[in-house]
Design an enzyme around this catalytic site. Structure first.
Site, PDB file in Angstrom:
ATOM      1  N   GLU B 174       0.882  -1.237   0.468  1.00  0.00           N
ATOM      2  CA  GLU B 174       0.397  -0.204   0.261  1.00  0.00           C
ATOM      3  C   GLU B 174       1.092   1.341   0.526  1.00  0.00           C
ATOM      4  OE1 GLU B 174       0.781   1.221   3.114  1.00  0.00           O
ATOM      5  OE2 GLU B 174       1.552   0.012   4.054  1.00  0.00           O
ATOM      6  N   GLU B 317       3.992  -0.494   1.047  1.00  0.00           N
ATOM      7  CA  GLU B 317       4.659  -0.616  -0.415  1.00  0.00           C
ATOM      8  C   GLU B 317       5.052  -2.405  -0.190  1.00  0.00           C
ATOM      9  OE1 GLU B 317       8.208   1.302  -2.026  1.00  0.00           O
ATOM     10  OE2 GLU B 317       7.480   3.074  -1.047  1.00  0.00           O
TER      11      GLU B 317
END
Lengths: 351, 351
Positions: B174, B317
């Site tokens: 994310e 991420e």
């Protein structure tokens, strides 16, 4: 005694490269510190390798094997013949470290320092046969000074070969039925603590077996203590051929500027012995994992080591260190390949 | 409300494959249990993949990005424009997850669910633009039911693409400035605890910033609590587009039989939400690491998760999950490639 080879100076760290690596880390497109331990690892490797962007492409693994006379005291769950059987398994590719070496594209050396029953030559094994295993240190010193010197030099020679091949990182492993007993005895002497605090199940002793192992170690410490005036004599009286070779390898690696990733309990005891013999080698030793053997945490504390992994490993063979290699490689890749804020046009400063 | 897609059954585990893998583990040339966590991981992966020898060659990584209206409350250290800037960095290869995807030979998808300032089309990014970021949940529900459904389906669609490509393991990541605030608010509702226990520094708030963030979350919980009758409503009122998409991806992965490796705090909150929406998905979720965000450990406990790594990571991420992939792959390689005692003629039984 005159100055020994391992007392010579270790390679200094490159503080210019470290500074450049620190600056680079601060410019990469991520919040400062958000890669945690991987950031300091990359910076430390930069200082060891003398370049802003370190790399660990070339990995050398060496397994040192030897038998232990103290097995006669009934301190191991496995028969002594397994040491030789596993030497064959290492080179034919079926052992854990053989699989890991293939996966990591590492060079794997296997060095037989002396099994109780001498082995027929195995293709791919370096047979040094320093002795038919060590003596039973419950009764006699484990080895002679001459044997210890040969083993220490065997470790040094291994590092010279690794360095000649362009090695970026060295992993040492060990195999030797009974060697957690020798390692625990050495650690007891080095840390001045009773065997009950450091003896563990090894390959699979039960509670009664561990208690017996601790009694064997305490009795041996009482037997030899008056003759042990320092770490070298501790190695001679209580150690093992493979532990001596690992110690020599770690010392030589620091002198020759090769970064080391230390495996589990037995390797960590060899590392502690190396640091006692030459404290300058400590900077060159990275630690891979907290193993399951209960003495390991105490030895790591004495080394002020913070290993990367904690997975309940207790196999040896260098396997725990091999498992941590991808993390080190990825730390280098992130450090070397991420974009800077400027390159990626990402806002650098907090709002 | 009628039955939703995510309430359908998850794939069952293959107990025959698990049994075969357990038997195989006992026959490999090592003391039983000496590979610690890696042994149970290989066995669990065998049950998930329905084969005695699992493999994780084909890795799919998807990054879900979205902006958060709650940034208006001053809860992030970075400006909101960073979300869009990092989307570009993901596809041009400079972000941490871009480097890791290359190193791991993984497919990397980047999905823009909605930035505050709509972006020009970026080659390689799937722009869904569900909204111009979420609403500020300090004042209004973060999203509509329709937006939540689109995001959940975006996660499901991503899994369908991954599965069609033969994916062995899925990693979701994310990006979204402000999303630790949304994740902490959701976790507070899911775990019934005050924000002071779960709010953390995110990308780099100081103590006063964290205290302010906790007050914003507590006030929002007070504002919305009466309208929240379950996890879906919690997601609508307090969540984020990327959190919803991750939740949908985890649910769909379990339904379609794709193993998942969960990243850090935000992903773990999405995983907890997924488990609350459909408890059957839990078996399909592996957990990569203990992150530095203080709420993470509480969420992991609620999931009874035991992550593999603890490296002080707090990047997101999907980077922490990517870092753990080599360990899973090596666990599979050891399980699949080591010799058995019989194959290597090594003595199996303790002496």
């Amino acid at each position: 005694m005159s100055l020994q080879w391992w007392q010579g100076p270790c390679q200094p760290l490159d503080h210019v490269a470290r500074g450049k690596a620190e600056t680079r880390q601060q410019q990469l497109t991520k919040p400062a510190g958000s890669l945690g331990r991987l950031e300091s690892l990359a910076i430390h490797l930069a200082a060891l390798q003398g370049r802003e962007r370190p790399s660990l492409d070339k990995l050398s693994i060496a397994i040192f094997a030897g038998d232990h006379g103290v097995v006669a005291e009934g301190i191991s769950a496995y028969p002594q013949a397994v040491t030789g059987q596993m030497l064959a398994n290492f080179v034919t590719g079926g052992a854990a470290i053989s699989v890991l070496a293939r996966q990591l594209d590492a060079a794997l050396e296997v060095i037989d320092l002396g099994t109780a029953e001498p082995l027929p030559p195995l293709p791919g094994v370096r047979h040094l046969q320093v002795g038919a295993g060590t003596q039973n240190f419950a009764r006699d010193p484990a080895m002679t000074l001459a044997q210890a010197m040969i083993c220490l030099e065997a470790g040094r020679d291994c590092i010279q070969r690794a360095r000649a091949s362009g090695c970026d990182l060295f992993v040492g492993g060990e195999m030797g039925i009974g060697n957690t007993t020798a390692a625990a005895a050495l650690a007891c002497w080095l840390l001045s603590c009773p065997a009950s605090e450091l003896a563990g199940p090894g390959t699979g002793l039960d509670g009664a077996g561990v208690a017996h192992k601790a009694r064997v170690i305490d009795a041996a410490l009482a037997l030899h203590r008056a003759q042990i005036d320092g770490p070298l004599q501790a190695l001679i009286h209580l150690g093992g051929f493979e532990i001596a070779a690992l110690t020599g390898a770690y010392l030589a690696a620091a002198q020759q500027g090769v970064a080391v990733l230390v495996d589990g309990f037995i390797c960590s005891v060899a590392a502690l012995l190396a640091v006692r013999l030459n404290p300058g080698c400590r900077d060159w030793l990275l630690f891979a994992h907290h193993g399951a053997e209960p003495g390991h945490v105490r030895v790591l504390q004495a080394l002020e080591a913070e290993p990367l992994l904690e997975l309940g490993l207790r196999l040896g063979e260098g396997s725990g260190a091999a498992l941590a290699v991808p993390l080190l490689r990825l730390a280098c890749a992130l450090h070397g390949q991420m974009a800077t804020f400027a390159e990626a046009a990402v806002a650098e400063r907090p709002s």
